[in-house]
Write an enzyme that holds these catalytic residues in place. Structure first.
Site, PDB file in Angstrom:
ATOM      1  N   LYS A  95      12.097  -6.901   5.970  1.00 33.68           N
ATOM      2  CA  LYS A  95      11.014  -5.974   5.653  1.00 33.68           C
ATOM      3  C   LYS A  95      10.118  -5.870   6.877  1.00 33.68           C
ATOM      4  O   LYS A  95      10.042  -6.800   7.685  1.00 33.68           O
ATOM      5  CB  LYS A  95      10.197  -6.539   4.473  1.00 33.68           C
ATOM      6  CG  LYS A  95       9.368  -5.515   3.761  1.00 33.68           C
ATOM      7  CD  LYS A  95      10.063  -4.983   2.518  1.00 33.68           C
ATOM      8  CE  LYS A  95       9.174  -4.099   1.705  1.00 33.68           C
ATOM      9  NZ  LYS A  95       9.782  -3.706   0.448  1.00 33.68           N
ATOM     10  N   GLY A  98      -1.300   1.340 -11.354  1.00 31.73           N
ATOM     11  CA  GLY A  98      -0.889   2.060 -10.150  1.00 31.73           C
ATOM     12  C   GLY A  98       0.029   3.199 -10.551  1.00 31.73           C
ATOM     13  O   GLY A  98       1.118   2.950 -11.078  1.00 31.73           O
ATOM     14  N   VAL A  99      -0.421   4.442 -10.353  1.00 30.33           N
ATOM     15  CA  VAL A  99       0.468   5.578 -10.665  1.00 30.33           C
ATOM     16  C   VAL A  99       0.782   6.347  -9.386  1.00 30.33           C
ATOM     17  O   VAL A  99       0.470   7.521  -9.251  1.00 30.33           O
ATOM     18  CB  VAL A  99      -0.077   6.530 -11.762  1.00 30.33           C
ATOM     19  CG1 VAL A  99       0.505   6.205 -13.102  1.00 30.33           C
ATOM     20  CG2 VAL A  99      -1.596   6.542 -11.830  1.00 30.33           C
ATOM     21  N   GLY A 100       1.381   5.631  -8.433  1.00 26.54           N
ATOM     22  CA  GLY A 100       1.773   6.225  -7.159  1.00 26.54           C
ATOM     23  C   GLY A 100       3.160   6.833  -7.259  1.00 26.54           C
ATOM     24  O   GLY A 100       3.591   7.291  -8.331  1.00 26.54           O
ATOM     25  N   ASN A 101       3.868   6.817  -6.130  1.00 31.21           N
ATOM     26  CA  ASN A 101       5.173   7.498  -6.053  1.00 31.21           C
ATOM     27  C   ASN A 101       6.154   7.047  -7.127  1.00 31.21           C
ATOM     28  O   ASN A 101       6.764   7.858  -7.808  1.00 31.21           O
ATOM     29  CB  ASN A 101       5.796   7.254  -4.678  1.00 31.21           C
ATOM     30  CG  ASN A 101       5.049   8.008  -3.600  1.00 31.21           C
ATOM     31  OD1 ASN A 101       4.657   9.147  -3.799  1.00 31.21           O
ATOM     32  ND2 ASN A 101       4.816   7.366  -2.474  1.00 31.21           N
ATOM     33  N   VAL A 102       6.322   5.737  -7.260  1.00 33.01           N
ATOM     34  CA  VAL A 102       7.304   5.243  -8.231  1.00 33.01           C
ATOM     35  C   VAL A 102       6.794   5.436  -9.658  1.00 33.01           C
ATOM     36  O   VAL A 102       7.475   5.999 -10.518  1.00 33.01           O
ATOM     37  CB  VAL A 102       7.633   3.746  -7.990  1.00 33.01           C
ATOM     38  CG1 VAL A 102       8.580   3.235  -9.081  1.00 33.01           C
ATOM     39  CG2 VAL A 102       8.252   3.534  -6.616  1.00 33.01           C
ATOM     40  N   ALA A 103       5.569   4.982  -9.897  1.00 36.06           N
ATOM     41  CA  ALA A 103       5.085   4.968 -11.289  1.00 36.06           C
ATOM     42  C   ALA A 103       4.896   6.378 -11.843  1.00 36.06           C
ATOM     43  O   ALA A 103       5.098   6.595 -13.042  1.00 36.06           O
ATOM     44  CB  ALA A 103       3.790   4.178 -11.382  1.00 36.06           C
ATOM     45  N   TYR A 104       4.535   7.324 -11.000  1.00 35.43           N
ATOM     46  CA  TYR A 104       4.408   8.706 -11.490  1.00 35.43           C
ATOM     47  C   TYR A 104       5.753   9.163 -12.078  1.00 35.43           C
ATOM     48  O   TYR A 104       5.820   9.707 -13.185  1.00 35.43           O
ATOM     49  CB  TYR A 104       3.968   9.629 -10.352  1.00 35.43           C
ATOM     50  CG  TYR A 104       4.082  11.096 -10.708  1.00 35.43           C
ATOM     51  CD1 TYR A 104       3.177  11.692 -11.575  1.00 35.43           C
ATOM     52  CD2 TYR A 104       5.127  11.874 -10.190  1.00 35.43           C
ATOM     53  CE1 TYR A 104       3.299  13.036 -11.926  1.00 35.43           C
ATOM     54  CE2 TYR A 104       5.258  13.210 -10.535  1.00 35.43           C
ATOM     55  CZ  TYR A 104       4.342  13.786 -11.406  1.00 35.43           C
ATOM     56  OH  TYR A 104       4.475  15.108 -11.752  1.00 35.43           O
TER      57      TYR A 104
HETATM   58  N1  LIG Z   1       8.963   3.284  -3.338  1.00 37.81           N
HETATM   59  C1  LIG Z   1      10.027   2.610  -3.719  1.00 37.81           C
HETATM   60  O1  LIG Z   1      11.128   3.151  -3.807  1.00 37.81           O
HETATM   61  C2  LIG Z   1       9.896   1.155  -4.083  1.00 37.81           C
HETATM   62  C3  LIG Z   1       8.656   0.579  -4.304  1.00 37.81           C
HETATM   63  N2  LIG Z   1       8.585  -0.729  -4.714  1.00 37.81           N
HETATM   64  C4  LIG Z   1       7.291  -1.325  -4.974  1.00 37.81           C
HETATM   65  O2  LIG Z   1       6.641  -0.618  -6.034  1.00 37.81           O
HETATM   66  C5  LIG Z   1       5.233  -0.615  -5.823  1.00 37.81           C
HETATM   67  C6  LIG Z   1       4.729   0.818  -5.806  1.00 37.81           C
HETATM   68  O3  LIG Z   1       5.362   1.517  -4.748  1.00 37.81           O
HETATM   69  P1  LIG Z   1       5.086   3.065  -4.468  1.00 37.81           P
HETATM   70  O4  LIG Z   1       4.922   3.773  -5.747  1.00 37.81           O
HETATM   71  O5  LIG Z   1       6.101   3.505  -3.513  1.00 37.81           O
HETATM   72  O6  LIG Z   1       3.699   2.973  -3.715  1.00 37.81           O
HETATM   73  P2  LIG Z   1       2.476   3.981  -3.756  1.00 37.81           P
HETATM   74  O7  LIG Z   1       1.580   3.601  -2.639  1.00 37.81           O
HETATM   75  O8  LIG Z   1       2.929   5.392  -3.837  1.00 37.81           O
HETATM   76  O9  LIG Z   1       1.800   3.623  -5.160  1.00 37.81           O
HETATM   77  C7  LIG Z   1       1.027   2.503  -5.369  1.00 37.81           C
HETATM   78  C8  LIG Z   1      -0.204   2.946  -6.159  1.00 37.81           C
HETATM   79  O10 LIG Z   1      -0.937   1.797  -6.520  1.00 37.81           O
HETATM   80  C9  LIG Z   1      -2.307   2.104  -6.349  1.00 37.81           C
HETATM   81  N3  LIG Z   1      -3.045   0.852  -6.229  1.00 37.81           N
HETATM   82  C10 LIG Z   1      -3.164   0.037  -5.159  1.00 37.81           C
HETATM   83  N4  LIG Z   1      -3.929  -1.035  -5.470  1.00 37.81           N
HETATM   84  C11 LIG Z   1      -4.288  -0.884  -6.776  1.00 37.81           C
HETATM   85  C12 LIG Z   1      -5.047  -1.661  -7.683  1.00 37.81           C
HETATM   86  N5  LIG Z   1      -5.622  -2.802  -7.318  1.00 37.81           N
HETATM   87  N6  LIG Z   1      -5.186  -1.213  -8.948  1.00 37.81           N
HETATM   88  C13 LIG Z   1      -4.617  -0.047  -9.338  1.00 37.81           C
HETATM   89  N7  LIG Z   1      -3.892   0.728  -8.514  1.00 37.81           N
HETATM   90  C14 LIG Z   1      -3.729   0.308  -7.261  1.00 37.81           C
HETATM   91  C15 LIG Z   1      -2.376   3.020  -5.146  1.00 37.81           C
HETATM   92  O11 LIG Z   1      -3.558   3.769  -5.121  1.00 37.81           O
HETATM   93  C16 LIG Z   1      -1.127   3.865  -5.349  1.00 37.81           C
HETATM   94  O12 LIG Z   1      -1.397   5.031  -6.092  1.00 37.81           O
HETATM   95  C17 LIG Z   1       5.003  -1.381  -4.524  1.00 37.81           C
HETATM   96  O13 LIG Z   1       4.757  -2.726  -4.802  1.00 37.81           O
HETATM   97  C18 LIG Z   1       6.342  -1.253  -3.788  1.00 37.81           C
HETATM   98  O14 LIG Z   1       6.559  -2.288  -2.867  1.00 37.81           O
HETATM   99  C19 LIG Z   1       9.694  -1.474  -4.933  1.00 37.81           C
HETATM  100  C20 LIG Z   1      10.927  -0.949  -4.738  1.00 37.81           C
HETATM  101  C21 LIG Z   1      11.121   0.378  -4.227  1.00 37.81           C
HETATM  102  C1  LIG Z   2      11.954   1.120  -0.814  1.00 43.68           C
HETATM  103  C2  LIG Z   2      13.343   0.615  -0.731  1.00 43.68           C
HETATM  104  C3  LIG Z   2      14.191   1.650  -0.159  1.00 43.68           C
HETATM  105  C4  LIG Z   2      13.554  -0.687  -0.085  1.00 43.68           C
HETATM  106  C5  LIG Z   2      12.493  -1.711  -0.265  1.00 43.68           C
HETATM  107  O1  LIG Z   2      11.832  -2.051   0.658  1.00 43.68           O
HETATM  108  C6  LIG Z   2      12.230  -2.277  -1.594  1.00 43.68           C
HETATM  109  O2  LIG Z   2      13.061  -2.170  -2.500  1.00 43.68           O
HETATM  110  O3  LIG Z   2      11.170  -2.905  -1.754  1.00 43.68           O
END
Ligand SMILES: NC(=O)C1=CN([C@@H]2O[C@H](COP(=O)(O)OP(=O)(O)OC[C@H]3O[C@@H](n4cnc5c(N)ncnc54)[C@H](O)[C@@H]3O)[C@@H](O)[C@H]2O)C=CC1
Ligand SMILES: CC(C)CC(=O)C(=O)O
Length: 367
Positions: free
Chosen positions: A80, A180-186
């Site tokens: 990572k 957290g409703v970012g990329n994944v959670a949305y």
């Molecule tokens: N994007 C992916 O494909 C993958 C993501 N993950 C994990 O999933 C999690 C979310 O990833 P993404 O959605 O990509 O990231 P993202 O940055 O799009 O979403 C994270 C969300 O959490 C919010 N946030 C941060 N701190 C907070 C808090 N204290 N309370 C409430 N909300 C808070 C942010 O404002 C953001 O909207 C991360 O831990 C990431 O490492 C794991 C595997 C793959």
């Molecule tokens: C976002 C993925 C493609 C890889 C990764 O770093 C993860 O699964 O946490």
């Protein structure tokens, strides 16, 4: 932090500190274990409190990728990167190109992708300097943004965990607290809403909350309130370590299933929730959809093939629950065993010398 001592204790291979004055790049690439193949794991960009916190995050996340890739049945090791900086203010083209050159210097030992704070556009910049990057724009024959696929995998895994806790995998009418409703959670919320779940959401980003309220009829709560709301399932989808001494006593959920990496602050917290009878879907098993998807690029990306593999996250979570019951161990221990046993078996079977050994990247790097 005593870096060598830490690396020795958890068997890390390599830590690379990258600095580029002109672009402001400050990156830490961590390779934990390459027994199964080159280390694949995303790049996180975040405003860390200090350098130690960034190094610690890189180390913990890289080890998580070793276990994630092994448990998902991928022939990939774990690594990572963290880039220190604010993804909204500090990014520039030169930064990602400089980073790409550092990756190229590792000659295939590490392959990157997106994580919190980085996007497909960033991966496209990295690609200008190295082949060892995935999650690049589909126009390059790549798989694009992994988040929707991660979300689908989490949804599938959540259903398996629900089956274990409630006797049915239907999420209709279930109350799900999403942190957290970012990329994944949305994207995960979309699946849950379609199935008829009731959503409670929180995020430090008010726009993200608003979108979930408008599109999915979610109820919004304050960030600290999310742990104690009345719900069936708690879905941590922001950053790590939210299952800890302070939050556990507040939890009312019977299931913990979410996307975040490193959800347990410490292993002891996995033991405590197990004793409380909470079904915990181990983070690196349930959130493997993204890495399964980007890893498929290494064979020439095929979306249907990748999605078939992601479907199996349901079976993987069910298997972990089964082992947990059979051996009376917490689910996180069951998952660790699956991953460690696979790595060990592969280590032991690498006894034959093979000239021109086929590297997983042979097709890409033209060998
Ligand atoms: N994007 C992916 O494909 C993958 C993501 N993950 C994990 O999933 C999690 C979310 O990833 P993404 O959605 O990509 O990231 P993202 O940055 O799009 O979403 C994270 C969300 O959490 C919010 N946030 C941060 N701190 C907070 C808090 N204290 N309370 C409430 N909300 C808070 C942010 O404002 C953001 O909207 C991360 O831990 C990431 O490492 C794991 C595997 C793959
Ligand atoms: C976002 C993925 C493609 C890889 C990764 O770093 C993860 O699964 O946490």
């Amino acid at each position: 932090m005593e870096i060598f001592k830490y690396m020795e204790t958890y068997d890390y291979e390599q830590l690379v500190i990258c600095q580029d004055k002109q672009s402001g790049l400050k990156a830490i690439i961590c390779i934990h274990d390459t027994t199964l193949g080159p280390a694949l794991g995303g790049t996180r960009m975040w405003t860390y409190e200090n350098e130690d916190a960034a190094i610690e995050d890189a180390l913990r996340l890289a080890k998580g990728m070793t276990y994630k890739n092994a448990a998902a049945g991928l022939n990939l090791g774990g690594g990572k990167t963290v880039i220190i900086g604010d993804p909204r203010k500090d990014k520039n083209e030169e930064m990602f190109r400089a980073f790409g050159r550092y990756i190229q210097g590792l000659n295939g030992r590490y392959i990157t992708a997106e994580d919190v704070g980085t996007t497909v556009a960033d991966m496209d910049l990295i690609r200008q300097e190295t082949e060892f990057v995935t999650g690049v724009s589909p126009a390059f024959g790549s798989s694009g943004n992994p988040s929707p696929v991660t979300a689908y995998g989490v949804y599938r895994g959540m259903k398996a965990a629900a089956k274990e806790a409630f006797g049915t995998d239907s999420l209709e009418g279930k109350v799900i607290a999403v942190q957290g409703v970012g990329n994944v959670a949305y994207n995960m919320c979309k699946h849950l809403h379609e199935e008829g779940a009731q959503l409670i959401v929180t995020d430090i980003n008010k726009e993200a909350v608003q979108r979930a309220v408008e599109e999915f009829g979610a109820k919004a709560v304050d960030t600290e309130e999310i742990y104690s709301v009345d719900c069936d399932i708690y879905a941590p989808c922001a950053l790590g370590a939210t299952i800890n001494d302070e939050t556990i006593p507040q939890l009312k959920a019977k299931v913990i299933a979410g996307a975040a990496n490193n959800q347990l602050k410490d292993v002891k917290h996995g033991d405590i929730i197990h004793e409380m009878g909470i079904v915990y879907a181990p983070d690196y098993v349930i959130n493997a959809g993204g890495v399964i998807n980007v890893a498929d690029e290494l064979n020439g990306y095929n979306h249907d093939r990748a999605m078939k593999k992601v479907e199996l996250i349901y079976d993987n979570i069910a298997r972990v629950c089964e082992i947990s019951k059979r051996d009376s161990i917490p689910t996180y221990v069951a998952a660790d065993r699956l991953a460690e046993e696979r790595i060990e078996r592969n280590k032991n079977s690498r006894s034959q010398f093979l000239l021109n050994d086929r590297h997983i990247l042979s097709d890409r790097i033209g060998q």
